[in-house]
Design a protein around this motif. Structure first.
Motif, PDB file in Angstrom:
ATOM      1  N   ALA A 164       0.681  -1.489   0.159  1.00 27.56           N
ATOM      2  CA  ALA A 164      -0.266  -0.166   0.176  1.00 27.56           C
ATOM      3  C   ALA A 164       1.251   1.472  -0.542  1.00 27.56           C
ATOM      4  CB  ALA A 164      -1.254   0.638   1.598  1.00 27.56           C
ATOM      5  N   PHE A 165       2.037   1.327  -1.241  1.00 21.52           N
ATOM      6  CA  PHE A 165       3.136   2.296  -0.719  1.00 21.52           C
ATOM      7  C   PHE A 165       2.586   3.713  -1.569  1.00 21.52           C
ATOM      8  CE2 PHE A 165       2.961  -0.193  -4.539  1.00 21.52           C
ATOM      9  CZ  PHE A 165       3.318   0.742  -5.402  1.00 21.52           C
ATOM     10  N   TRP A 166       0.837   3.478  -2.344  1.00 22.62           N
ATOM     11  CA  TRP A 166      -0.094   5.333  -2.350  1.00 22.62           C
ATOM     12  C   TRP A 166      -0.253   5.454  -1.529  1.00 22.62           C
ATOM     13  CZ3 TRP A 166      -4.735   3.641  -0.931  1.00 22.62           C
ATOM     14  CH2 TRP A 166      -5.135   2.257  -0.744  1.00 22.62           C
ATOM     15  N   ALA A 167      -0.753   4.815   0.208  1.00 23.54           N
ATOM     16  CA  ALA A 167      -1.601   5.589   1.123  1.00 23.54           C
ATOM     17  C   ALA A 167      -1.091   6.308   1.172  1.00 23.54           C
ATOM     18  CB  ALA A 167      -2.003   3.873   1.612  1.00 23.54           C
ATOM     19  N   ALA A 168      -0.812   7.622   1.865  1.00 27.96           N
ATOM     20  CA  ALA A 168      -0.544   8.580   2.649  1.00 27.96           C
ATOM     21  C   ALA A 168      -0.828   8.499   3.805  1.00 27.96           C
ATOM     22  CB  ALA A 168      -0.677   9.750   2.131  1.00 27.96           C
ATOM     23  N   PRO A 169      -0.213   8.516   5.292  1.00 26.92           N
ATOM     24  CA  PRO A 169      -0.546   8.607   6.593  1.00 26.92           C
ATOM     25  C   PRO A 169      -1.597   9.711   6.597  1.00 26.92           C
ATOM     26  CG  PRO A 169       1.689   8.519   6.081  1.00 26.92           C
ATOM     27  CD  PRO A 169       1.343   9.027   5.297  1.00 26.92           C
ATOM     28  N   THR A 170      -2.835   9.634   7.431  1.00 33.81           N
ATOM     29  CA  THR A 170      -3.267   9.725   8.422  1.00 33.81           C
ATOM     30  C   THR A 170      -3.431   9.945   9.786  1.00 33.81           C
ATOM     31  OG1 THR A 170      -4.982   8.558   7.819  1.00 33.81           O
ATOM     32  CG2 THR A 170      -4.690  10.120   5.754  1.00 33.81           C
ATOM     33  N   ARG A 171      -4.497  11.193  10.176  1.00 33.74           N
ATOM     34  CA  ARG A 171      -4.474  11.446  11.610  1.00 33.74           C
ATOM     35  C   ARG A 171      -5.824  11.033  11.887  1.00 33.74           C
ATOM     36  NH1 ARG A 171      -2.628  16.392  10.437  1.00 33.74           N
ATOM     37  NH2 ARG A 171      -0.518  16.866  11.517  1.00 33.74           N
ATOM     38  N   PRO A 172      -6.126  10.563  13.385  1.00 32.87           N
ATOM     39  CA  PRO A 172      -7.441   9.671  13.357  1.00 32.87           C
ATOM     40  C   PRO A 172      -9.091  10.609  12.273  1.00 32.87           C
ATOM     41  CG  PRO A 172      -6.144   9.462  15.118  1.00 32.87           C
ATOM     42  CD  PRO A 172      -5.332  10.584  14.075  1.00 32.87           C
ATOM     43  N   ASP A 173      -8.841  11.808  12.326  1.00 37.73           N
ATOM     44  CA  ASP A 173     -10.112  12.250  12.451  1.00 37.73           C
ATOM     45  C   ASP A 173      -9.655  12.165  10.273  1.00 37.73           C
ATOM     46  OD1 ASP A 173      -7.852  14.206  11.032  1.00 37.73           O
ATOM     47  OD2 ASP A 173      -8.075  15.756  12.838  1.00 37.73           O
ATOM     48  N   GLY A 174      -8.796  11.072   9.429  1.00 36.39           N
ATOM     49  CA  GLY A 174      -8.532  12.008   8.229  1.00 36.39           C
ATOM     50  C   GLY A 174      -7.424  12.541   7.956  1.00 36.39           C
ATOM     51  N   SER A 175      -7.436  13.931   8.328  1.00 35.94           N
ATOM     52  CA  SER A 175      -6.700  14.914   7.442  1.00 35.94           C
ATOM     53  C   SER A 175      -4.785  14.110   7.279  1.00 35.94           C
ATOM     54  CB  SER A 175      -6.174  15.886   8.950  1.00 35.94           C
ATOM     55  OG  SER A 175      -5.891  15.173  10.017  1.00 35.94           O
ATOM     56  N   PRO A 209       1.660  -5.808   9.261  1.00 34.77           N
ATOM     57  CA  PRO A 209       2.872  -5.186   9.026  1.00 34.77           C
ATOM     58  C   PRO A 209       3.248  -5.145   7.495  1.00 34.77           C
ATOM     59  CG  PRO A 209       2.521  -7.382  10.761  1.00 34.77           C
ATOM     60  CD  PRO A 209       1.295  -7.004   9.732  1.00 34.77           C
ATOM     61  N   GLY A 210       4.047  -4.421   7.353  1.00 35.99           N
ATOM     62  CA  GLY A 210       4.758  -4.397   6.227  1.00 35.99           C
ATOM     63  C   GLY A 210       3.881  -2.865   5.330  1.00 35.99           C
ATOM     64  N   VAL A 211       3.453  -2.549   5.936  1.00 39.51           N
ATOM     65  CA  VAL A 211       2.311  -1.162   4.619  1.00 39.51           C
ATOM     66  C   VAL A 211       3.807   0.217   4.844  1.00 39.51           C
ATOM     67  CG1 VAL A 211       0.460  -0.094   5.202  1.00 39.51           C
ATOM     68  CG2 VAL A 211       0.687  -2.237   5.036  1.00 39.51           C
ATOM     69  N   GLY A 212       4.039   0.508   3.922  1.00 37.89           N
ATOM     70  CA  GLY A 212       4.373   2.042   4.379  1.00 37.89           C
ATOM     71  C   GLY A 212       3.481   3.056   3.130  1.00 37.89           C
ATOM     72  N   TYR A 213       4.249   4.486   2.703  1.00 41.87           N
ATOM     73  CA  TYR A 213       4.104   5.313   2.143  1.00 41.87           C
ATOM     74  C   TYR A 213       5.210   5.973   0.914  1.00 41.87           C
ATOM     75  CZ  TYR A 213       2.638   9.568  -0.478  1.00 41.87           C
ATOM     76  OH  TYR A 213       2.311  10.388  -0.776  1.00 41.87           O
ATOM     77  N   HIS A 214       5.128   5.795   0.018  1.00 41.28           N
ATOM     78  CA  HIS A 214       6.434   5.916  -1.062  1.00 41.28           C
ATOM     79  C   HIS A 214       5.981   7.761  -1.687  1.00 41.28           C
ATOM     80  CE1 HIS A 214       9.978   6.783  -2.671  1.00 41.28           C
ATOM     81  NE2 HIS A 214      10.446   4.879  -2.255  1.00 41.28           N
ATOM     82  N   ALA A 215       5.631   7.811  -1.887  1.00 42.96           N
ATOM     83  CA  ALA A 215       5.269   9.533  -2.299  1.00 42.96           C
ATOM     84  C   ALA A 215       5.464   9.105  -4.302  1.00 42.96           C
ATOM     85  CB  ALA A 215       5.096  10.768  -2.216  1.00 42.96           C
ATOM     86  N   ALA A 216       6.854   8.889  -4.707  1.00 47.74           N
ATOM     87  CA  ALA A 216       7.637   9.166  -5.568  1.00 47.74           C
ATOM     88  C   ALA A 216       7.247   7.793  -5.967  1.00 47.74           C
ATOM     89  CB  ALA A 216       9.518   9.321  -5.427  1.00 47.74           C
ATOM     90  N   HIS A 217       7.417   7.066  -5.319  1.00 45.59           N
ATOM     91  CA  HIS A 217       6.697   5.788  -6.383  1.00 45.59           C
ATOM     92  C   HIS A 217       4.992   5.553  -6.514  1.00 45.59           C
ATOM     93  CE1 HIS A 217      10.485   3.916  -6.735  1.00 45.59           C
ATOM     94  NE2 HIS A 217      10.618   3.534  -5.550  1.00 45.59           N
ATOM     95  N   ALA A 218       4.604   5.793  -5.734  1.00 48.72           N
ATOM     96  CA  ALA A 218       2.654   6.213  -5.769  1.00 48.72           C
ATOM     97  C   ALA A 218       2.834   6.458  -6.856  1.00 48.72           C
ATOM     98  CB  ALA A 218       2.147   6.869  -5.235  1.00 48.72           C
TER      99      ALA A 218
END
Length: 245
Positions: free
Chosen positions: A186-197, A210-219
């Motif tokens: 899920a490298f396309w999924a940007a981190p959010t706060r509980p309120d979705g921001s 486990p194993g989930v992380g964001y990568h803006a360039a690859h997204a």
């Protein structure tokens, strides 16, 4: 189920794309992919297999719902065919120019549709839940397949992608794979706060598998690859590309 339809301006006809969301659910990112496809001249329908629910920060609840679904091909096909019927019936849909895009378990749903005879001209699967790599399952399958995953994805590994691609190749299917160096699941999924921001950074603040992380360039690179595949295989016109959803 409550899907999300995005249509270009005008009367069409437009190439039609079915989109399957990942295990978290039909969220703003997935709806945004459908909207961006409409801006590029595609009639896009993002299906929903969670009945309107999302599972942000609830990894065990997500797995409790997704894993039984992945173990039930008949149910995946029922959901996928119902969504495809909605897309095909939409005014302006060019059902001869049909594409599919799936993330995670949504990737498995669109793959099951292709495996059982739906004639997608193009299918893009981003870190999908992959079926067993049996060439016989794909004999006679047409269209072009794009398979994407991260080199550090422990759920959809590069080895699994290449094994599945080998089965497609043995069946005579046109396919390509993109492996994104250092990207996790899920490298396309940007981190959010509980309120979705937006939370910024690459690590998620809410619980995940486990194993989930964001990568803006690859997204961005993966989305460009999806658009390139659809442009090559589905042929949106310059007039379509200027339209807005």
């Amino acid at each position: 189920m409550a899907g999300h339809l995005a249509r270009p301006a005008g009367a069409g006809p437009w190439p039609a794309v079915l989109l399957g969301h990942d295990g978290v659910g039909l969220d703003d990112y997935q709806r945004g992919r459908a909207d961006d496809l409409a801006r590029h001249g595609y009639l896009a329908f993002a299906l929903d297999y969670h009945g309107g629910r999302t599972f942000f920060g609830e990894p065990q609840a997500m797995l409790d719902r997704v894993l039984p679904l992945l173990g039930d091909p008949a149910r995946m096909l029922t959901i996928g065919r119902a969504a495809l019927d909605v897309l095909r019936a939409e005014p302006g849909a060019d059902t001869e120019r049909l594409g599919a895009l799936g993330y995670g378990a949504g990737g498995r749903i669109v793959l099951e549709l292709a495996r059982t005879g739906v004639s997608f001209r193009a299918l893009a699967a981003v870190h999908p839940g992959l079926p067993d790599p049996r060439a016989g399952d794909w004999a006679g399958t047409g269209g072009t397949f794009l398979l994407c995953t991260g080199s550090a994805d422990p759920i959809c590994t590069p080895a699994q992608v290449l094994a599945f691609g080998g089965a497609l190749q043995d069946a005579g299917v046109d396919w390509q794979a993109h492996i994104y160096g250092g990207a996790k699941h899920a490298f396309w999924a940007a981190p959010t706060r509980p309120d979705g921001s937006p939370a910024g950074g690459t690590e998620h603040h809410l619980p995940t598998v486990p194993g989930v992380g964001y990568h803006a360039a690859h997204a961005a690179r993966a989305w460009a690859a999806v658009l390139e595949l659809f442009g090559e295989s589905l042929g949106a016109t310059p007039g379509d590309a200027a339209a807005a959803p």
